[in-house]
Enzyme design. Sequence first.
Site, PDB file in Angstrom:
ATOM      1  N   SER A 299      34.344  -8.006   9.606  1.00 35.83           N
ATOM      2  CA  SER A 299      34.707  -9.281   9.660  1.00 35.83           C
ATOM      3  C   SER A 299      36.134  -9.686   9.947  1.00 35.83           C
ATOM      4  O   SER A 299      37.109  -8.689   9.474  1.00 35.83           O
ATOM      5  CB  SER A 299      34.256 -10.110   8.347  1.00 35.83           C
ATOM      6  OG  SER A 299      34.739 -11.454   8.484  1.00 35.83           O
TER       7      SER A 299
ATOM      8  N   TYR B  96      34.747 -11.073  -1.311  1.00 35.86           N
ATOM      9  CA  TYR B  96      33.947 -10.788  -0.265  1.00 35.86           C
ATOM     10  C   TYR B  96      34.898 -10.067   0.834  1.00 35.86           C
ATOM     11  O   TYR B  96      34.395  -8.924   1.340  1.00 35.86           O
ATOM     12  CB  TYR B  96      33.462 -11.989   0.191  1.00 35.86           C
ATOM     13  CG  TYR B  96      32.822 -11.672   1.769  1.00 35.86           C
ATOM     14  CD1 TYR B  96      31.824 -11.085   2.215  1.00 35.86           C
ATOM     15  CD2 TYR B  96      33.285 -12.240   2.731  1.00 35.86           C
ATOM     16  CE1 TYR B  96      31.164 -10.991   3.020  1.00 35.86           C
ATOM     17  CE2 TYR B  96      33.100 -11.922   4.105  1.00 35.86           C
ATOM     18  CZ  TYR B  96      31.868 -11.200   4.305  1.00 35.86           C
ATOM     19  OH  TYR B  96      31.425 -11.139   5.572  1.00 35.86           O
TER      20      TYR B  96
ATOM     21  N   LYS C  89      34.801  -5.979   2.419  1.00 35.57           N
ATOM     22  CA  LYS C  89      34.931  -5.420   3.836  1.00 35.57           C
ATOM     23  C   LYS C  89      36.101  -4.615   3.979  1.00 35.57           C
ATOM     24  O   LYS C  89      35.757  -3.421   4.680  1.00 35.57           O
ATOM     25  CB  LYS C  89      34.809  -6.681   4.546  1.00 35.57           C
ATOM     26  CG  LYS C  89      33.522  -7.656   4.780  1.00 35.57           C
ATOM     27  CD  LYS C  89      32.514  -6.876   5.487  1.00 35.57           C
ATOM     28  CE  LYS C  89      31.123  -7.665   5.355  1.00 35.57           C
ATOM     29  NZ  LYS C  89      29.885  -7.122   5.540  1.00 35.57           N
TER      30      LYS C  89
END
Length: 340
Positions: A125, A149, A153
Site C-alpha cells: 500500500s 495497519y 505492510k
Amino acid sequence: MTYILLTGGAGYIGSHTALALLRAGYQVISFDNYSNSSTTALQRVAQLANSNIITLSGDIRDEAALSAVFRQYQISAVVHFAGLKAVGESTEMPLHYYDNNVAGTVTLCRVMREFKVKKLVFSSSATVYGDAKTVPIDETAPRSATNPYGQSKLMIEHILEDLVKAEPDWGITLLRYFNPVGADSSGQIGEDPNGIPNNLMPFISQVAVGKRDKLSIFGDDYPTPDGTGVRDYIHVVDLAAGHLKALQYLESQQGIEAINLGTGTGYSVLDMVKAFSSVNKVAVPYQIAPRRPGDIASCYARPDKALKLLGWQAEKTLEDMVRDSWRWQRQNPNGYGNSN
Ligand code: NAD
Ligand code: UDP
C-alpha cells in the site's frame, strides 16, 4: 493444469482480479476466511467470466489447511490479498492485525517454500510512504508507518526483502496500491464495507443512495489547491489488470521489486464529490469537518516504474471511477448482504 492461488480472493480487489484472471484464461483458486467478504462475490465472478473458480474457505494462519491446498493443486504463483485493512481498528487491535497480516504472510511463505512455489505478488500500500515529503511519490521514497495497519505492510515488505536476500530464487512483486475505487462495469461486484465506511468513495456512494445523511469532509485547510486532501484514486479494474501484468512479469524474473499502482494524478475530496454529483446526476450533501487525525495533505504516485517493468498504466478516467462506483451502489444498496 496449473493454478493461480488468490488469498483473500473474495474481497474487493481480489474479486476483480479473479475476474480479470479468468477472462485471461487462467485457472484460479480463492482461499479466503470470509472475515470481510461474502461467497456471493465469487459466484458472480464465475457468472461474469462464464467459467469456474475454485473457492476454498480457510485462514492463511492455518498451515495445515494451506498445505492441503498446495498438495491438492499444482499452484504456479500466489497473489496475496488476504489481510485486515482498517486503520482505526488496527490501532485498537494491534495484536490481531499483526497476527493476521504479518504472521499470516509468514505462514503462507513457509508453505509456499515447502511446495517450491516461489512466485508471489503481494498487496502492499502507499501507506508505507507515511507522510511523504514530496509528491509524486516514487518507489525509492523513504518508508514509515504511523499505525499498526501501515506497520504490518511495512514489516511484510521487510520480511519479503529478507526472504529474497536469503533465497534469491524467489520472484516477488510488492504492489503498492494508491486509492482503489470503482467497480466492474457490470455493477455486479464492488466494494462492500462493513458498517460505516472509512474510505471516501464508499461513503460518498452511501450518501448518494440515501443510507447516510451527508459526507463530512475532513479538513479544508490543507496546503492543496482547494484545501481538501488530495489522493491518487485508481479504478479497481485497472488495478486488477496490474496484477495480471505482475504475474506475467514474474514468469521470467527473480528477486523483489516494489511497484506503485496509481494513476499519477491527484484529486481532492471536493473534486471527487463534484465529479460524483455531476457525472451521476445525484446530490451528495456534505459539511466541512475537522481534519481526521493521522491524515496527510497530499499523496499521489509516480507510476513510471509500472509502465517500464510491467508495461502497465491506468486507463480509466475519473468519470469511469465515479460512474462505476455509483452503478454498483445503486444496484446493490446493501452490498452483497441484500442485493436487488
Ligand atoms: P478486502 O477486505 O475486501 O479483502 C481482503 C480479503 O482477505 C477478504 O475477503 C477477507 O475475508 C480476507 N482475509 C482477511 N484475513 C484473512 C485470513 N487470515 N485468511 C484468509 N483470508 C483472509 O480488502 P481489499 O480492499 O480487497 O484489499 C486487499 C488487500 O489490498 C489487503 O491486503 C489490503 O490491505 C490491501 N490494500 C487495500 C487498499 C484499499 O484501499 N482497498 C489499499 C492498499 C492496500
Ligand atoms: N475523507 C473525507 N471524509 C470521509 C472519508 C475520507 O473527507 O468520510 C478524505 C480523507 O480525509 C482523505 C481522502 O478523503 O483526504 C481519502 O480518504 P480515504 O480514507 O479514502 O483514503 P486514505 O486517507 O487512506 O488515503
